[in-house]
Design an enzyme around this catalytic site. Sequence first.
Site, short mmCIF file in Angstrom:
data_model
loop_
_atom_site.label_atom_id
_atom_site.label_comp_id
_atom_site.label_asym_id
_atom_site.label_seq_id
_atom_site.Cartn_x
_atom_site.Cartn_y
_atom_site.Cartn_z
N LYS A 229 36.64 32.79 50.21
CA LYS A 229 37.88 33.51 50.53
C LYS A 229 37.76 35.03 50.41
O LYS A 229 37.12 35.53 49.49
CB LYS A 229 38.99 33.06 49.58
CG LYS A 229 39.44 31.65 49.86
CD LYS A 229 40.53 31.27 48.91
CE LYS A 229 41.20 29.97 49.31
NZ LYS A 229 42.26 29.62 48.39
N ARG B 186 21.08 29.89 28.97
CA ARG B 186 21.66 31.04 28.25
C ARG B 186 20.94 31.30 26.93
O ARG B 186 20.76 32.44 26.54
CB ARG B 186 23.16 30.82 28.03
CG ARG B 186 23.92 31.04 29.30
CD ARG B 186 25.40 30.85 29.16
NE ARG B 186 26.07 31.46 30.29
CZ ARG B 186 27.29 31.13 30.70
NH1 ARG B 186 27.98 30.21 30.06
NH2 ARG B 186 27.83 31.72 31.73
N GLY C 174 31.64 36.45 36.04
CA GLY C 174 32.72 37.44 36.10
C GLY C 174 32.23 38.86 35.92
O GLY C 174 32.67 39.78 36.62
N GLY D 284 29.36 33.60 40.75
CA GLY D 284 29.87 32.35 41.31
C GLY D 284 28.78 31.37 41.71
O GLY D 284 27.88 31.05 40.91
#
Length: 397
Positions: A198, A37, A378, A355
Amino acid sequence: MSFKTLDDLTDPAGKRALVRVDLNVPMDGDRVTDATRIERVLPTIRELSDKGAKVILLAHFGRPKGERVTSMSLAPVAPAVADLLGKPVAFADDCIGQSGADAVGAMANGDVLLLENTRYHKGEEKNDPEFAKALAANGDIYVNDAFSAAHRAHGSTEGVAKLLPAYAGRTMQAELEALGAALGEPVRPVLAVVGGAKVSSKIDLLENLVSRVDMLVIGGGMANTFLAAQGVNVGKSLCEHDLASTAKKILAAADVANCEIVLPDDAVVAWEFKAGADNKTVSLDAVPSDAMILDAGNASIETVKTKIDAAKTLVWNGPLGAFEIAPFDKATVAAAKHAAENTKSGKLNSVAGGGDTVAALNHAGAAESFSYVSTAGGAFLEWLEGKELPGVKALEG
Ligand code: AMP
């Protein structure tokens, strides 16, 4: 989407540039264990500093929830930024108030200063206008280089952007340009590959993508929910049976939008969720009731490759199987490598993120060859969901 970049900043010398960066780096004590980062924001810091701006870094660290939590101080991050930047980085123990103002007042042109964790103040997450005003008092211009925090309407990502002339930093700019080329005004056909565990965590994303892309490969655990909704016996596989009607609705929406849905043709099944577990490839009508699907089989892999070959643009989120445990990484690795090859030969614009996707592409050795890999979790997912990102919206002029 139109936003100002550092190219629009004509006379930065002597200006106090408040630069929002993502320094939420993993630490072991006072040691930064992964500096990715920091590396990503160096170009913007360097460019502004070289042009004589006073570079004042704003960042959050962890979730101190408006309290001064010592373990969430950015103090140990300043020397890590300095090391990689190759010049000193001063530190002020508050991002607003007297100590921030004193530190900013002591800066010479080209200096770099890191202000303490913005989330030490409740006003940050509340996007309190008074807090934004206090931040803005230390700057003449605002530069946002933290796409990963742009899905949050916080004081340092959104509030302050409205109070000062606002610009996208180089990393933000690269991210927005890559995302724009992938879903904004893409070269068609566009293929989306969505995998992962999911359906429940990706309903908005799937609903948005079916209206935006020409082909959608659904893989990984979430494919089981779609297969089960179509009457396939998925045995003991990870499957959200209660989402059968949601899955059917997504399939119907895809039909209306003329988006081709590609589900697995075959499955690799195992009886245990562990590396090296006994496994076999079966057709979809032969999944044993006591086994679980952990990867897509060779027939599915070939289909996915064909779709990648048919596409000019690829958007990827989520693995096609339980890629962390060999040999159930095979479909993810094969598809990622194929997309990487097509990108290298100039046939494909490939954008991935969110993710576990970065880990999966790194595991496949494919990340370097993708056109763009977003490390913003996100924010990248919300962008895939078609949501407006407040930090980006605030840069639009
Ligand atoms: P996500 O964070 O939603 O992208 O999901 C990533 C996770 O999905 C990874 O940890 C994978 O191991 C897991 N996953 C993918 N396919 C399967 C599968 N068929 N069965 C169980 N887990 C899976």
